[in-house]
Design an enzyme around this catalytic site. Structure first.
Site, short mmCIF file in Angstrom:
data_model
loop_
_atom_site.label_atom_id
_atom_site.label_comp_id
_atom_site.label_asym_id
_atom_site.label_seq_id
_atom_site.Cartn_x
_atom_site.Cartn_y
_atom_site.Cartn_z
N ASP A 1 0.83 -1.20 0.00
CA ASP A 1 0.00 0.00 0.00
C ASP A 1 0.87 1.26 0.00
O ASP A 1 1.93 1.29 0.61
CB ASP A 1 -0.89 -0.01 1.25
CG ASP A 1 -1.78 1.20 1.37
OD1 ASP A 1 -2.67 1.37 0.52
OD2 ASP A 1 -1.58 1.99 2.32
N GLU B 1 1.35 -0.15 -4.96
CA GLU B 1 0.39 0.88 -5.33
C GLU B 1 1.10 2.23 -5.36
O GLU B 1 1.25 2.89 -4.32
CB GLU B 1 -0.77 0.92 -4.33
CG GLU B 1 -1.80 2.00 -4.65
CD GLU B 1 -2.45 2.62 -3.41
OE1 GLU B 1 -3.56 3.15 -3.54
OE2 GLU B 1 -1.83 2.57 -2.32
N ASP C 1 -10.35 2.14 -3.87
CA ASP C 1 -10.19 3.59 -3.74
C ASP C 1 -10.76 4.35 -4.93
O ASP C 1 -11.46 5.35 -4.77
CB ASP C 1 -8.71 3.96 -3.61
CG ASP C 1 -8.14 3.67 -2.25
OD1 ASP C 1 -8.85 3.85 -1.25
OD2 ASP C 1 -6.97 3.26 -2.17
#
Length: 429
Positions: A200, A225, A310
């Site tokens: 992340d 990410e 997201d």
């Protein structure tokens, strides 16, 4: 000089490929096994387990599960006690059972690894399970000066990436932090059955640390990410090199990991958004005639996707975060692109199971598998203009998006699947 620098990046990518754990010509397909509101279900692991037969039957090779550790946020992205695997998604026992079920069906399982930042337990800077001193916190974290903060002690070094104000930024240059994270990944996460990692918010710390963690934990697959702003052509861009500058950031991050990790192709994501919003498909073709995203430069290390927890909605078009979504009525156009083109495609759980798109997505996945399309498949773009994008992939599959009519040239082409403004063909014989 710009073109020489870009060429150098591609040469560096080729050099790293020889050392990387990411396979070439990869035929895997990834499922993101949750959406933004999954934590509110209270028993998410058992729900995924109930769909395990369908997940396997569809042909998914990997599944990415949500952050597994105890956190101060419902969704798990503000982790506190890393070694506590009881979360809003379910208990550690339920997690272990789900992973076993998936393994028995030949599916590898990726953990969502949130290590850019961490919240204290009971205080701003009191870390427990595992315990860390305040030297784990970067010297430029807001906790050292914010009103109401109870942090005191010796700070770590400056942040190696972007700051994150919702939690304490972690200093990965500290050897005790590295050792603790490696122990957590090798003992706690692998101990419950995880095979690989989805990292992340990787723009928050140097990609070199992902290389360190991957070398210490030997994941079956790793993806980061790296989400940064994408400026479209002719849309208030101050730098005419976009989107090359954007995908260069992704290349630089992969290089920083030593080629040990793939990256989500946010360049392709943004360009697909743009194309589907405007029907101007010219943004999908670069000056060399290749796909404009990261898949045009380092496809074996690029994970493509339509939306995630997201960027897109959850159970319906109006739910979830919706920070950067593909237009809801254009989602299957985007899957027609992602599931036929190079890179490692990822499918969003909500699209498959909640939006009634599962059968169409499953059909495109079956074609990709049957025709042997892979992360390094060759794309020949026939047309990329207002109203039409059309391409041939490995000379075996053809596809189009847009309102303009098009069909592949030559003989032996069979229409395989089609929908609103998209179609896919395969070559028989």
């Amino acid at each position: 000089m710009k073109l020489q620098c870009l060429a150098l990046s591609v040469l560096m990518a080729t050099a790293f490929n020889a050392q990387a754990d990411i396979p070439e010509n990869n035929t895997d397909i990834l499922l993101q096994g949750f959406h933004w509101t999954s934590a509110s279900y209270g028993n998410w692991y058992t729900q995924v387990a109930a769909n395990a037969d369908e997940i396997a039957d569809a042909g998914f090779d990997m599944i990415w599960l949500p952050p597994p550790t105890q956190a101060s946020s419902d969704e798990g992205y503000l982790p506190e006690q890393l070694n506590d695997l009881n979360s809003n998604y379910g208990t550690e026992t339920e997690l272990a059972s789900l992973i076993t079920t998936l393994h028995n069906k030949g599916i590898e399982v990726l953990a969502d690894v949130v290590i850019n930042h961490r919240n204290g337990t009971g205080s701003w800077c009191g870390f427990a399970n595992p315990s860390w001193s305040t030297q784990a916190i970067t010297s430029d974290d807001e906790a050292w000066s914010a009103s109401g903060s109870d942090c005191s002690g010796t700070a770590g070094n400056a942040d190696s990436g972007d700051g994150y104000s919702a939690a304490r930024d972690i200093d990965h240059s500290q050897s005790f932090v590295q050792t603790s994270i490696e122990d957590w990944m090798n003992s706690t996460l692998k101990g419950v059955g995880f095979d690989g990692w989805r990292y992340d918010y990787v723009k928050g710390y140097s990609g070199s640390y992902v290389g360190i963690y991957n070398n210490a934990t030997s994941p079956s697959f790793s993806v980061g990410e790296y989400w940064s702003t994408l400026c479209y052509y002719n849309n208030s861009c101050s730098d005419g090199s976009y989107p090359n500058a954007h995908r260069q950031l992704l290349m630089n991050w992969i290089d920083a990991t030593g080629g040990t990790s793939a990256v989500f192709d946010f360049t392709t994501k943004g360009l697909l958004n743009r194309a589907l919003e405007t029907y101007d498909y010219s943004v999908l073709k670069d000056s060399d005639g290749k796909p404009q995203g990261a898949i045009g430069w380092w496809p074996s290390h690029s994970v493509t996707f339509v939306d995630n927890h997201d960027t897109g909605p959850s159970e319906s078009c109006s739910s979830g975060q919706n920070y950067w979504p593909v237009p809801c009525d254009k989602v299957m156009q985007a899957y027609a692109y992602v599931l036929t083109h190079p890179g490692i495609p990822s499918v969003y759980y909500a699209h498959y199971f909640n939006w009634n798109l599962g059968s169409q997505i499953k059909g495109l996945m079956a074609l990709r598998k049957a025709q042997g399309l892979n992360s390094n498949s060759t794309v020949t773009i026939d047309t990329a203009k207002q109203g039409l994008y059309a391409a041939y992939i490995d000379g075996k599959v053809a596809m189009k998006m847009g309102s303009t009519s098009w069909s592949p040239s030559g003989s032996n082409w069979t229409l395989y699947q089609s929908g609103n403004d998209w179609a896919v063909w395969y070559k028989a014989g």
